[in-house]
Design an enzyme around this catalytic site. Structure first.
Site, short mmCIF file in Angstrom:
data_model
loop_
_atom_site.label_atom_id
_atom_site.label_comp_id
_atom_site.label_asym_id
_atom_site.label_seq_id
_atom_site.Cartn_x
_atom_site.Cartn_y
_atom_site.Cartn_z
N LYS A 71 29.32 -9.08 18.69
CA LYS A 71 28.72 -7.78 18.35
C LYS A 71 28.17 -7.17 19.61
O LYS A 71 27.81 -7.89 20.55
CB LYS A 71 27.58 -7.96 17.34
CG LYS A 71 27.28 -6.71 16.54
CD LYS A 71 28.30 -6.56 15.43
CE LYS A 71 28.12 -5.30 14.63
NZ LYS A 71 29.04 -5.29 13.48
P1 NAD Z 1 28.15 5.37 10.20
O1 NAD Z 1 27.32 5.60 11.40
O2 NAD Z 1 29.54 5.92 10.14
O3 NAD Z 1 27.38 5.92 8.89
C1 NAD Z 1 26.09 5.54 8.52
C2 NAD Z 1 25.66 6.42 7.35
O4 NAD Z 1 24.40 5.95 6.85
C3 NAD Z 1 25.43 7.87 7.73
O5 NAD Z 1 25.82 8.69 6.62
C4 NAD Z 1 23.91 7.97 7.92
O6 NAD Z 1 23.43 9.27 7.72
C5 NAD Z 1 23.46 7.03 6.82
N1 NAD Z 1 22.13 6.45 6.99
C6 NAD Z 1 21.57 5.89 8.08
N2 NAD Z 1 20.34 5.44 7.80
C7 NAD Z 1 20.12 5.72 6.49
C8 NAD Z 1 19.05 5.52 5.61
N3 NAD Z 1 17.94 4.90 6.01
N4 NAD Z 1 19.19 5.93 4.32
C9 NAD Z 1 20.30 6.54 3.90
N5 NAD Z 1 21.35 6.77 4.69
C10 NAD Z 1 21.26 6.37 5.98
O7 NAD Z 1 28.15 3.79 9.98
P2 NAD Z 1 29.23 2.90 9.23
O8 NAD Z 1 30.30 2.54 10.18
O9 NAD Z 1 29.58 3.57 7.93
O10 NAD Z 1 28.39 1.58 8.95
C11 NAD Z 1 27.48 1.49 7.87
C12 NAD Z 1 27.09 0.04 7.68
O11 NAD Z 1 28.27 -0.73 7.40
C13 NAD Z 1 26.43 -0.63 8.87
O12 NAD Z 1 25.50 -1.58 8.40
C14 NAD Z 1 27.59 -1.36 9.54
O13 NAD Z 1 27.15 -2.46 10.31
C15 NAD Z 1 28.38 -1.80 8.33
N6 NAD Z 1 29.79 -2.06 8.59
C16 NAD Z 1 30.60 -1.10 9.09
C17 NAD Z 1 31.96 -1.37 9.26
C18 NAD Z 1 32.92 -0.31 9.74
O14 NAD Z 1 34.13 -0.57 9.71
N7 NAD Z 1 32.47 0.86 10.14
C19 NAD Z 1 32.47 -2.64 8.98
C20 NAD Z 1 31.62 -3.61 8.45
C21 NAD Z 1 30.28 -3.30 8.26
#
Ligand code: NAD
Length: 420
Positions: free
Chosen positions: A111
């Site tokens: 990571k």
């Molecule tokens: P991103 O940055 O694309 O989106 C995050 C979203 O969450 C945004 O809409 C933001 O406004 C919202 N957000 C942030 N803080 C918030 C809060 N306190 N309350 C409500 N909404 C909030 O991120 P992502 O890639 O969608 O990742 C989201 C989660 O999924 C993270 O925990 C990440 O580690 C996990 N994840 C992502 C992937 C991936 O492929 N992108 C894979 C596995 C896990």
């Protein structure tokens, strides 16, 4: 100084506590047990970058942590957030090891992250941060060494800049250095949508076990970024009612179901889901809305001991990493909520990343349909195996998934033996 101090963060402590409980349960060899609590490599970098409107430079801190290097290259996303720290990045790298092992990928966990709030950054500022951070990571990343991907606060464009910076240093195009790239650089639509759609495929498999149907379900989603929006779209396409979603800008609610393709058009023009005219703005906590399926898909640590009792969902599917604390986990279990853990539920991202990487390294392109079918097959097979472990050992799905992941990583390390 203890390891807990060195990697001190709540997330690291929680990940180790969980790990201790599971390794007690499976009676893991004590040498390997201690070894796997620590990452093999943890690089901390600091670097300067210039904001658009100032002459002065700002120094920021970044990390790349590689947990296990025994099973192939390491793999894991890069996040930009102001609270990124070494402990959190280490915890997430450890979870990536279990996750890859659960779905059977030849990767160790990694990571990375930069402690910076990406929201106010201009495109040029974000590009400068990304290129310099990539340059600092050159000694430890590589197509066969460690392959970054997107995470919180980073996206396809960020991956394109990493690929370009790395390729310039190496002297030839290196698409396999990152996954989650734009399609023009060898990325795929399947990867873009994989985490969110994977979450829904796994939720669907869980509903099957309970003799329930996805199309008859109500769904609430926290976060409308990469994961949340495709989980919402897939839920909508399956005929379920997505009754509430939110993001940092606010929340919306419609008890008859939100039209997600229309919401996609709304967020293409506006930064937030708020003020969408097919739903009402909603000021209360959306995690506590009564629904069949709750998908936390934003940040870690949002379901805690002080709100777990208020959750009225039947099933929680963890799209985000570590959205539920250990204490909340126990409360939810006592309340009869079925929880599908992050290391299984959001493994679609790393699985599709693996497909992208294989295609890049072989210069071969599969059709999107084939990629999607393979993705769903890998995820539903992993779900089935975890379900069987959970029934056999009479444990919850998180423990079952950890048993599968930890045993596999430990076996790989023990088989390779000790150098020198
Ligand atoms: P991103 O940055 O694309 O989106 C995050 C979203 O969450 C945004 O809409 C933001 O406004 C919202 N957000 C942030 N803080 C918030 C809060 N306190 N309350 C409500 N909404 C909030 O991120 P992502 O890639 O969608 O990742 C989201 C989660 O999924 C993270 O925990 C990440 O580690 C996990 N994840 C992502 C992937 C991936 O492929 N992108 C894979 C596995 C896990």
């Amino acid at each position: 100084m203890s390891n807990l101090d060195l990697f001190g963060s709540n997330m690291y402590k929680e990940v180790i506590k969980q790990y201790d409980e599971v390794t007690d349960f499976i009676n893991l060899d004590s040498n390997i047990r201690e070894r796997l609590k620590l990452p093999q490599r943890a690089l901390t970098v600091t670097f300067p970058f210039r904001r658009d409107e100032y002459d002065e430079v700002e120094t920021v801190i970044g990390y790349r942590v590689q947990h296990v290097l025994s099973m192939g290259p390491t793999k894991g996303g890069i996040r930009y957030a102001s609270n990124v720290n070494l402990g959190e990045v280490t915890a997430l790298a450890i979870l990536m090891s279990w996750k890859s092992a659960i779905v059977g990928l030849p990767y160790g966990g990694a990571k990375g992250g930069v402690a910076i709030d990406p929201t106010p950054l201009s495109k040029q500022e974000k590009q400068r941060v990304t290129r310099r951070y990539t340059a600092e990571l050159l000694p430890v990343i590589g197509v066969d060494k460690d392959i970054p991907g997107p995470d919180l606060g980073t996206d396809e464009q960020t991956m394109a800049w990493i690929m370009d910076t790395y390729s310039n240093f190496v002297g030839s195009p290196q698409p396999g250095i990152v996954t989650g790239k734009p399609a023009s650089l060898g990325g795929s639509i399947t990867r873009r949508e994989a985490t969110g759609r994977g979450v829904v495929a796994i939720a669907n498999a869980a509903l099957d076990k309970l003799n329930l149907k996805y199309e008859n379900s109500t769904v609430v989603i926290q976060g409308f970024g990469n994961v949340g929006r495709y989980a919402a779209l897939d839920s909508y396409e399956r005929g379920a009612k997505v009754i509430a979603v939110n993001d940092l800008g606010g929340a919306i609610y419609n008890k008859n179901g939100i039209n997600i393709p229309e919401l996609f058009k709304h967020i293409a023009k506006n930064k937030s889901v708020k003020d969408f005219n097919g739903a009402d703005n909603f000021d209360d906590e959306i995690l506590e809305i009564e629904c069949d399926i709750l998908i936390p898909a934003a940040v870690g640590g949002v379901i805690k001991s002080n709100n777990a009792d208020n959750i009225k969902a039947k099933i929680i599917v963890e799209g985000a990493n570590s959205p539920t604390t250990l204490s909340a986990d126990k409360i939810l279990r006592d309340n009869g909520v079925l929880l599908i853990p992050d290391i299984l539920a959001n493994a679609g991202g790393v699985t599709a990343s693996y497909f992208e990487w294989v295609q890049n390294t072989q210069n071969y392109l599969w059709k999107e349909k084939e990629l999607h079918e393979r993705l769903i097959d890998v995820l539903t097979s992993a779900f089935e195996e975890v379900w069987i472990i959970s029934e056999k050992n009479k444990v919850d799905l998180r423990t079952a998934a950890l048993i599968k992941g930890i045993k596999k990583v430990a076996a790989a390390k023990l088989t390779r033996g000790l150098f020198p």
